[in-house]
Design a protein around this motif. Structure first.
Motif, short mmCIF file in Angstrom:
data_model
loop_
_atom_site.label_atom_id
_atom_site.label_comp_id
_atom_site.label_asym_id
_atom_site.label_seq_id
_atom_site.Cartn_x
_atom_site.Cartn_y
_atom_site.Cartn_z
N GLU A 15 18.64 69.49 49.64
CA GLU A 15 18.21 70.31 50.77
C GLU A 15 18.63 71.77 50.59
OE1 GLU A 15 16.24 71.34 54.06
OE2 GLU A 15 16.24 69.35 53.16
N GLY A 16 19.85 71.98 50.11
CA GLY A 16 20.31 73.35 49.88
C GLY A 16 19.50 74.05 48.79
N GLY A 17 19.19 73.34 47.74
CA GLY A 17 18.40 73.92 46.66
C GLY A 17 16.99 74.25 47.09
N SER A 18 16.36 73.34 47.82
CA SER A 18 14.99 73.61 48.26
C SER A 18 14.95 74.73 49.29
CB SER A 18 14.34 72.34 48.80
OG SER A 18 15.09 71.84 49.89
N THR A 19 15.97 74.83 50.14
CA THR A 19 16.04 75.93 51.10
C THR A 19 16.24 77.25 50.37
OG1 THR A 19 16.96 74.47 52.77
CG2 THR A 19 17.28 76.83 53.10
N GLY A 20 17.09 77.25 49.35
CA GLY A 20 17.31 78.46 48.56
C GLY A 20 16.05 78.92 47.85
N VAL A 21 15.32 77.99 47.29
CA VAL A 21 14.06 78.34 46.61
C VAL A 21 13.06 78.91 47.60
CG1 VAL A 21 12.06 77.33 45.45
CG2 VAL A 21 14.34 76.75 44.69
N ALA A 22 12.94 78.29 48.76
CA ALA A 22 11.99 78.77 49.77
C ALA A 22 12.36 80.18 50.24
CB ALA A 22 11.94 77.81 50.94
N LEU A 23 13.65 80.43 50.47
CA LEU A 23 14.08 81.76 50.90
C LEU A 23 13.87 82.80 49.80
CD1 LEU A 23 17.34 80.91 52.86
CD2 LEU A 23 15.14 81.65 53.78
N VAL B 58 11.53 82.75 47.38
CA VAL B 58 10.09 83.02 47.29
C VAL B 58 9.64 83.88 48.45
CG1 VAL B 58 7.81 81.93 47.37
CG2 VAL B 58 9.58 81.00 45.88
N LEU B 59 10.15 83.61 49.65
CA LEU B 59 9.83 84.44 50.81
C LEU B 59 10.32 85.87 50.61
CD1 LEU B 59 8.66 84.39 53.71
CD2 LEU B 59 10.99 83.92 54.48
N HIS B 60 11.52 86.02 50.07
CA HIS B 60 12.05 87.35 49.79
C HIS B 60 11.17 88.10 48.79
CE1 HIS B 60 14.85 90.54 48.72
NE2 HIS B 60 14.80 90.13 47.47
N LEU B 61 10.75 87.43 47.73
CA LEU B 61 9.88 88.07 46.75
C LEU B 61 8.53 88.45 47.35
CD1 LEU B 61 10.44 86.02 43.48
CD2 LEU B 61 11.24 88.31 44.00
N VAL C 97 3.29 92.92 45.41
CA VAL C 97 2.55 92.06 46.32
C VAL C 97 1.93 92.91 47.41
CG1 VAL C 97 2.72 90.14 47.93
CG2 VAL C 97 4.11 90.14 45.87
N SER C 98 0.63 92.78 47.59
CA SER C 98 -0.08 93.54 48.62
C SER C 98 -0.65 92.57 49.64
CB SER C 98 -1.21 94.36 47.98
OG SER C 98 -1.95 95.02 48.97
N TRP C 99 -0.20 92.68 50.89
CA TRP C 99 -0.67 91.79 51.94
C TRP C 99 -1.84 92.39 52.70
CZ3 TRP C 99 0.77 86.92 52.04
CH2 TRP C 99 1.96 86.56 51.41
N GLY C 100 -1.99 93.72 52.71
CA GLY C 100 -3.06 94.34 53.47
C GLY C 100 -4.16 94.84 52.55
N ARG C 101 -5.20 94.06 52.37
CA ARG C 101 -6.29 94.47 51.49
C ARG C 101 -7.07 95.65 52.06
NH1 ARG C 101 -9.59 89.20 50.02
NH2 ARG C 101 -9.83 89.35 52.26
N LYS C 102 -7.23 95.71 53.37
CA LYS C 102 -8.04 96.76 53.96
C LYS C 102 -7.26 98.06 54.09
CE LYS C 102 -10.96 93.51 56.37
NZ LYS C 102 -11.45 93.00 57.63
N ASN C 103 -5.98 97.99 54.41
CA ASN C 103 -5.18 99.19 54.59
C ASN C 103 -4.78 99.83 53.27
OD1 ASN C 103 -5.30 98.70 57.33
ND2 ASN C 103 -3.33 97.66 57.38
N ASN C 104 -4.43 99.02 52.30
CA ASN C 104 -3.93 99.53 51.03
C ASN C 104 -4.45 98.62 49.90
OD1 ASN C 104 -2.55 100.98 49.17
ND2 ASN C 104 -0.52 100.35 49.80
N PRO C 105 -5.72 98.77 49.50
CA PRO C 105 -6.28 97.82 48.53
C PRO C 105 -5.70 97.94 47.12
CG PRO C 105 -7.85 99.56 49.01
CD PRO C 105 -6.69 99.76 49.93
N GLU C 106 -5.23 99.12 46.73
CA GLU C 106 -4.67 99.32 45.39
C GLU C 106 -3.35 100.07 45.49
OE1 GLU C 106 -7.79 101.33 43.33
OE2 GLU C 106 -8.95 99.52 43.07
N PRO C 107 -2.26 99.37 45.83
CA PRO C 107 -0.99 100.06 46.04
C PRO C 107 -0.42 100.66 44.76
CG PRO C 107 -0.68 97.70 46.14
CD PRO C 107 -2.17 97.95 46.07
N TRP C 108 -0.81 100.18 43.61
CA TRP C 108 -0.28 100.70 42.35
C TRP C 108 -0.80 102.11 42.08
CZ3 TRP C 108 -3.25 96.39 43.00
CH2 TRP C 108 -4.59 96.51 42.67
#
Length: 74
Positions: free
Chosen positions: A23-31, A33-36, A43-54
């Protein structure tokens, strides 16, 4: 499923550390991945606001792709 795990833990108390570490390992992995996903600039979450952040990197931005022994290939 949780009742099954608790039942097995009552029958075999030696499994409790195994459940804790899994449980500790799977929680650590999930946290991690969420942090990354939330803090990585690649990682770009807003395609319409910032389609090419690079493309918004300034002239002092680092465009390093590959580095071996301190030699940077752009």
């Amino acid at each position: 499923m949780l009742s099954h795990i608790l039942g097995e833990a009552k029958k075999h108390p030696s499994l409790i550390p195994l459940y804790i570490f899994i449980e500790g390992g799977s929680t650590g992995v999930a946290l991690y991945v969420l942090h990354l996903a939330l803090s990585n600039p690649d990682v770009s979450w807003g395609r319409k606001n910032n389609p090419e952040p690079w493309n918004k990197l300034g002239p002092n931005g680092q465009y390093k792709i590959y580095s071996v022994n301190g030699i940077t290939a752009n």
